[in-house]
Design a protein around this motif. Structure first.
Motif: not given
Lengths: 475, 275
Positions: B195, B198-199, B210, B216-217, B219, B257
């Motif tokens: 995460i 990814g961010a 974000w 995203e949510t 995960s 996800t």
């Protein structure tokens, strides 16, 4: 706990509420469950789209619950604030006792703790306890770093421990979560997220904010010198490239080609390649022609009676039941409603027999738009016939779509990220490990018992203790 | 031989490993178990070769990129992560139950991959970043870890609630419970790292770390579920059935996800970026 008067009692209750892990579990599960909502209901769309999807009642209900912008809603924020309070108060509650364990000059080992350990490895050795002690101590010293010997009537206890400080790991993780939420708060107060489209060879210094749609003047201007899009042989886009120049007080300050994943950064503001397009025909002084014919359905809500007919600009007809007259008064290239551009549409005038007139907008791209008005008559667009359209041959001109952001909270958030990973590694893969080797003289032999305690990963510690006993036996 | 040929052969090699692991478990034949491990290692070698060859092939086509850019490639990499992790845990815990679960999951992932288009596609602009490898690698190590934990939890619950007698051959409740916990911790570290990478990537590509995008949510939802599991275990001493159930729920969130998000409305598709 002090309990002198009622008010202290209340504070204790509140404190106790926030210090409980049960609350943590409830909050984590609530956050998980509620977060899902926003993935099934697309967020921050136009009211019209929601109306079409959920109907009027559904729209009002979901809107009242903030489900269309739920991640910024008061209740979602409340859950996050509760979690932060929970984290902070749990940490304070436990740090006091952890502090006592962490900052000791001479660790105290209680043989009793090791007597209670269920799994212990034992063997007998012919050498004396003293001899074995001198043999084992350096080994433990090397493996663990700290050793201590205690002699009682029952025998000699040789303690060793390592990684006492790793007990702090879990607090690093929790601290990191607070830090990254603080960072996001900094970003939401002092930062912005906006966008702007710049046609080639034009300069702008004002962008539009994503959330509110308001405009914002930048401390500098951006000129788009060139935009290029290239494609792979299969037609998929390969690269979007904008050549940008930053101008400050008319002076060139910076020049850079940006592509997706490689933005321009200037004075804390970031400029990202996000979209592109060909200049719309109207921008090249060409008009959107009104449709030749539109098929319109008019329903009287009270009775459900409806009539369908084809209309053009200037058409007049009677409403069902003779309750008034309709006139297709005109056409607009870009209807605006609530600050939104709805594209081309018809202007319709309804006049009642009493002479009252009402104007209705019918955007051609949204056939059911009129539902929102809630009038006595509902207009629905069933179909339209457009005029044949011959585009003028002209050199193609592109505009580049840029995402412009500023977020001074990013360094804080990244600090949170790094400390979270460090904290996890300490918490999950290290533990405060203590071993105790008990040497007891028994009939000319020495009975050796090896036990170990760790604050985490007890099974792993058992294996470690076993390996240690094998090692000691082989000495 | 092309990479997709190699990878279809690998599917069968993992299948053979799965069969041998099962054979060992059912008939208590250690020799079959040792053979299973050898076959799984051979499969992993083939899997690695397939991935590398695919990478090379993409460069030959002039569109060189790491083979982590579509569903087919991610499933192949998923299988690789699962088997790598299963061999590691098998070696560390000297127990072949992991192998049984890991090889079955790997066969599943590769079989599913074989249904997906396997042509090498050029990389879309949004994925052209050095973060691609770090992000996909961390996420899939995490997913693989959760997948194996899920397998163990499922067998654990089956045995608890009167599954076939053969399940008695599995390791003790305590070891299965402990393995679930260890794998969840390991997966949680990598999910968090996934995460975070990814961010950071999102921030460098789109200027926001974000954005509550469905992927995203979800995960984050997964993260919340496993965070619950860890707190329940560390602080409230949950173990056994309840931990197994949370581990299964967590993996369902992982699956959503990974696959389910693609079916959600209004998806911000990475493939459509910039269009």
């Amino acid at each position: 706990m002090r309990k002198t008067d009622a008010s202290v009692g209340i504070w204790d209750t509140i404190w106790g509420f926030f210090a409980s892990v049960r609350l943590t579990i409830i909050l984590l599960l609530s956050l998980a469950a509620t977060s899902i909502i926003g993935t099934f209901i697309p967020q921050n769309k136009q009211p019209m789209e929601y109306l079409q999807a959920f109907g009027e009642f559904g729209y009002r209900l979901l809107s009242a619950l903030d489900f269309f912008d739920m991640y910024r809603s008061w209740w979602f924020r409340l859950l996050i604030i509760l979690l932060v309070l929970n984290i902070i108060i749990c940490s304070i509650e436990r740090l006091a006792s952890i502090g006592k364990i962490l900052f000791v000059k001479k660790p105290q080992f209680r043989p009793g703790r090791f007597q209670k350990v269920k799994t212990r490895w034992t063997f007998d050795d012919e050498r004396s306890p003293e001899k074995l002690h001198d043999l084992y101590a350096p080994v433990l010293k090397r493996k663990f770093g700290y050793t201590q010997t205690k002699t009682t009537d029952e025998g000699t206890y040789l303690f060793a421990e390592k990684w006492r400080w790793t007990r702090i790991g879990v607090y690093i993780v929790h601290f990191s979560i607070v830090v990254l939420l603080l960072g996001s708060l900094v970003g939401s107060i002092f930062g912005f997220e906006g966008f702007v489209n710049i046609p080639e060879n034009e300069t702008v210094d004002t962008i539009f904010l994503r959330q509110t749609g308001q405009s914002l003047k930048l401390p500098f201007a951006i000129r788009c010198d060139d935009f290029d899009v290239s494609f792979y042989a299969n037609g998929a886009p390969k690269e979007f490239r904008s050549s940008l120049t930053v101008l400050e007080n008319g002076q060139m300050a910076l020049q850079k080609d940006i592509v997706v994943n490689d933005p321009l950064r200037y004075r804390g503001i970031n400029v990202f390649q996000s979209s592109y397009g060909k200049m719309a025909p109207e921008d090249r002084h060409r008009h959107v022609e009104p449709p030749e014919e539109v098929e319109l359905k008019v329903t009287e809500k009270a009775t459900g009676r409806s009539l369908t007919r084809k209309v053009a600009i200037g058409t007049q007809f009677d409403l069902p039941g003779g309750s008034g007259q309709v006139k297709i008064a005109g056409f607009q290239e870009a209807l605006t409603f609530g600050g939104q551009n709805l594209g081309p549409g018809l202007l319709v005038e309804i006049s009642s027999p009493q002479g009252q007139a009402e104007q209705v907008l019918l955007p051609l791209h949204f056939p059911n738009f009129d539902k929102m008005r809630g009038g006595a008559f509902l207009f629905t667009i069933l179909g339209q016939k457009t005029r044949d359209f011959k585009p003028e041959e002209e050199a193609e001109r592109y505009y580049t779509g840029l995402q412009v952001t500023k977020d001074p909270g990013v360094p804080v958030v990244y600090t949170g990220f790094v400390s979270m990973i460090v904290g996890f590694i300490i918490t999950f893969f290290m533990s405060h490990q203590t071993v105790c080797v008990i040497l007891t003289a028994k009939g000319g032999q020495t009975h050796v018992a090896v036990t170990g305690i760790a604050d985490r990963n007890k099974l792993g510690m058992e294996r470690k203790t076993e390996q240690l006993s094998v090692r000691l036996q082989s000495l | 031989m092309s990479s997709s040929h190699i990878l279809s052969i690998v599917t069968f090699v993992y299948g053979l490993a799965a069969f041998l692991y099962l054979f060992e478990c059912v008939f208590k034949k250690p020799s079959a178990g040792r053979m299973a491990t050898v076959v799984a290692i051979l499969g992993l070698v083939g899997n690695t070769a397939g991935i590398i060859l695919r990478w090379v092939e993409s460069y030959r086509m002039g569109i060189g990129h790491a083979p982590l850019s579509n569903l087919y490639e991610s499933l192949v990499f998923f299988a690789w992560c699962i088997v790598l992790l299963h061999l590691f845990v098998e070696w560390k815990y000297k127990n072949r139950i992991i192998g049984l679960i890991g090889s079955f999951l790997a066969v599943g992932a590769l079989a599913y991959a074989s249904l997906k288009p396997s042509q090498i596609q050029p990389l879309i602009p949004a994925l052209k970043s050095n973060w691609l490898i770090a992000h996909v690698f961390t996420c899939f190590i995490g997913y693989a870890s959760f997948a194996i934990a899920f397998g163990i939890s499922l067998l654990y619950l089956l045995r608890r609630f009167g599954g076939p007698a053969i399940l008695e051959r599995l390791p003790s409740d305590r070891l299965m419970d402990e393995l679930t916990h260890q794998l969840v911790m390991f997966g949680f570290l990598f999910l968090s790292a996934g995460i975070i990478t990814g961010a950071v990537w999102a921030n460098s590509a789109w200027g926001r770390y974000w954005g509550w995008d469905p992927k995203e949510t979800w995960s984050l939802v997964t993260w919340f579920v496993y965070a619950t599991l860890l707190h329940a275990r560390f602080m409230r001493g949950w173990h056994g059935n309840r931990i197994a159930i949370l581990s299964i729920v967590g993996f369902l969130a992982v699956l959503f996800t990974y696959f389910g998000v693609n079916y959600l409305p209004g998806l911000h598709s990475y493939g459509a970026m910039g269009q």
